[in-house]
Scaffold this motif. Structure first.
Motif, mmCIF file in Angstrom:
data_model
loop_
_atom_site.group_PDB
_atom_site.id
_atom_site.type_symbol
_atom_site.label_atom_id
_atom_site.label_comp_id
_atom_site.label_asym_id
_atom_site.label_seq_id
_atom_site.Cartn_x
_atom_site.Cartn_y
_atom_site.Cartn_z
ATOM 1 N N TYR A 54 0.787 -1.140 0.128
ATOM 2 C CA TYR A 54 0.156 0.024 0.124
ATOM 3 C C TYR A 54 0.748 1.386 -0.054
ATOM 4 N N ARG A 55 0.302 2.135 -0.802
ATOM 5 C CA ARG A 55 1.072 3.530 -0.705
ATOM 6 C C ARG A 55 0.607 4.460 0.316
ATOM 7 N N VAL A 56 1.482 4.308 1.512
ATOM 8 C CA VAL A 56 0.786 5.236 2.628
ATOM 9 C C VAL A 56 2.018 5.920 3.223
ATOM 10 N N ASP A 57 1.544 7.347 3.480
ATOM 11 C CA ASP A 57 2.268 8.440 4.068
ATOM 12 C C ASP A 57 2.055 8.639 5.550
ATOM 13 N N VAL A 58 2.788 8.119 6.372
ATOM 14 C CA VAL A 58 2.374 8.181 7.712
ATOM 15 C C VAL A 58 2.308 9.337 8.316
ATOM 16 N N ALA A 59 2.755 10.639 7.504
ATOM 17 C CA ALA A 59 2.530 11.882 8.089
ATOM 18 C C ALA A 59 1.075 12.281 7.409
ATOM 19 N N ASP A 60 0.293 11.522 6.824
ATOM 20 C CA ASP A 60 -0.781 11.749 6.600
ATOM 21 C C ASP A 60 -2.039 11.043 6.993
ATOM 22 N N ASP A 61 -2.842 11.674 8.056
ATOM 23 C CA ASP A 61 -3.890 11.011 8.827
ATOM 24 C C ASP A 61 -4.557 9.930 7.867
ATOM 25 N N ALA A 62 -5.192 11.005 6.926
ATOM 26 C CA ALA A 62 -6.261 10.381 6.149
ATOM 27 C C ALA A 62 -5.874 8.892 5.425
ATOM 28 N N SER A 63 -4.680 9.139 4.965
ATOM 29 C CA SER A 63 -3.857 7.924 4.109
ATOM 30 C C SER A 63 -3.677 6.896 5.078
ATOM 31 N N VAL A 64 -3.387 7.075 6.270
ATOM 32 C CA VAL A 64 -3.099 6.139 7.171
ATOM 33 C C VAL A 64 -4.381 5.308 7.664
ATOM 34 N N VAL A 65 -5.667 6.074 7.961
ATOM 35 C CA VAL A 65 -6.674 5.672 8.553
ATOM 36 C C VAL A 65 -7.349 4.660 7.184
ATOM 37 N N ALA A 66 -7.162 5.236 5.898
ATOM 38 C CA ALA A 66 -7.794 4.636 4.968
ATOM 39 C C ALA A 66 -7.226 3.196 4.588
ATOM 40 N N ALA A 67 -6.005 3.028 4.785
ATOM 41 C CA ALA A 67 -5.121 1.817 4.528
ATOM 42 C C ALA A 67 -5.328 0.898 5.669
ATOM 43 N N VAL A 68 -5.347 1.268 6.929
ATOM 44 C CA VAL A 68 -5.572 0.324 8.009
ATOM 45 C C VAL A 68 -6.898 -0.375 7.845
ATOM 46 N N ARG A 114 -0.215 7.810 14.627
ATOM 47 C CA ARG A 114 -1.355 7.726 13.695
ATOM 48 C C ARG A 114 -1.567 6.296 13.226
ATOM 49 N N VAL A 115 -0.473 5.596 12.833
ATOM 50 C CA VAL A 115 -0.839 4.209 12.666
ATOM 51 C C VAL A 115 -1.250 3.331 13.805
ATOM 52 N N SER A 116 -0.771 3.395 14.834
ATOM 53 C CA SER A 116 -1.079 2.656 15.953
ATOM 54 C C SER A 116 -2.597 3.075 16.534
ATOM 55 N N ARG A 117 -2.898 4.459 16.257
ATOM 56 C CA ARG A 117 -4.336 4.932 16.715
ATOM 57 C C ARG A 117 -5.139 4.218 15.784
ATOM 58 N N ALA A 118 -5.063 3.977 14.434
ATOM 59 C CA ALA A 118 -6.028 3.597 13.493
ATOM 60 C C ALA A 118 -5.869 1.984 13.805
ATOM 61 N N ALA A 119 -5.051 1.347 14.305
ATOM 62 C CA ALA A 119 -5.031 0.085 14.265
ATOM 63 C C ALA A 119 -5.572 -0.366 15.618
ATOM 64 N N LEU A 120 -5.510 0.127 16.546
ATOM 65 C CA LEU A 120 -6.010 -0.365 18.070
ATOM 66 C C LEU A 120 -7.432 -0.968 17.952
ATOM 67 N N PRO A 121 -8.300 -0.167 17.383
ATOM 68 C CA PRO A 121 -9.762 -0.827 17.286
ATOM 69 C C PRO A 121 -9.574 -2.414 16.771
ATOM 70 N N TRP A 122 -8.758 -2.592 15.774
ATOM 71 C CA TRP A 122 -8.652 -3.753 15.367
ATOM 72 C C TRP A 122 -7.825 -4.972 16.153
ATOM 73 N N LEU A 123 -6.605 -4.291 16.840
ATOM 74 C CA LEU A 123 -5.736 -5.147 17.790
ATOM 75 C C LEU A 123 -6.518 -5.528 18.909
#
Length: 254
Positions: A54-68, A114-123
């Motif tokens: 996946y093309r993901v920029d961890v500095a872009d929250d929308a990119s992170v949330v969508a990819a996760v 950002r990535v951790s925050r987006a992944a927490l509900p799944w984890l």
């Protein structure tokens, strides 16, 4: 755990590795896949022929949330997150402007958030949830011309411990690895810009007590241990993979 002894350790588990297209990140992806995990790779420059890239920029929250969310839906869940994405920086405190300090912190530290925050509900839904953050020898050792980089990695080291305390009772183990100077493309680029690349490489090798650069696969081995269900009682730990640099004080060779 190396070789066949770890085969099947991650069977049925689903992972995300950020910064997974090269260097240490690519080694982590190879190791987790070899051990049975289904792995999604997040990177600003994804490998086109790599599965689940996946093309993901961890500095872009929308990119992170969508990819996760896409990974969680397509994999049917997320069990493991390896926060490996980061960038380097050189110089003393006088050598980088405010904008560069903000940029590097935004990727190396807030990117992990950002990535951790987006992944927490799944984890939280996983019975084998684990987060591993890639710190650095620069988080605990003073290195010349690494003020900005070391400050971000020191923050990430502390963040790892705070996350571990916050989420252990939710069944999510958080740990980290702290590599020494590793044989990665970024280090090679630094060597290529040196006045005498061969002499600089010799100096970097000698700085680590075991006399050489750390290999990316050696860091991946440590990550695989920390992410594995076999490490169920390992929480809030940062493993140093640095050839002894952080803890040993050897006498000079005669």
């Amino acid at each position: 755990m190396t070789g066949d002894t770890a085969a099947g350790t991650f069977d049925g588990l689903r992972a995300i590795v950020t910064g997974g297209s090269s260097g240490i990140g690519a080694a982590i992806v190879r190791r987790l896949r070899a051990d049975g995990a289904r792995v999604a790779v997040f990177d600003v420059q994804p490998v086109e022929d790599s599965p689940h890239s996946y093309r993901v920029d961890v500095a872009d929250d929308a990119s992170v949330v969508a990819a996760v969310a896409e990974v969680g839906d397509s994999f049917g869940g997320i069990d493991i997150l390896v926060n490996n994405a980061g960038i380097g920086a050189q110089g003393t405190v006088a050598d980088n402007c405010d904008e560069e300090w903000h940029r590097v912190f935004d990727i190396n530290v807030v990117g992990t958030v950002r990535v951790s925050r987006a992944a927490l509900p799944w984890l939280r839904k996983s019975s084998a949830a684990a987060i591993v953050n890639t710190c650095s020898i620069a988080s605990r050792a003073g290195l010349p011309n690494r003020a900005l980089y070391g400050a971000t990695k020191g923050a990430l080291y502390s963040l790892t411990l705070q996350m571990a305390a916050d989420h252990v009772r939710e069944g999510i183990r958080v740990n980290g690895v702290s590599p020494g100077t590793a044989a990665t493309p970024w280090v090679q680029r630094l060597l290529d810009t040196a006045d005498d690349p061969a002499a600089e490489r010799t100096a970097l090798d000698a700085r680590q007590p075991h006399g050489r650069l750390v290999e990316a696969d050696e860091v991946a081995d440590a990550v695989a241990y920390l992410a594995s269900p076999r490490a169920a009682s390992t929480v809030g730990t940062v493993i140093e993979v640095d050839g002894g640099m952080s803890g040993l004080r050897l006498r000079p060779q005669e």
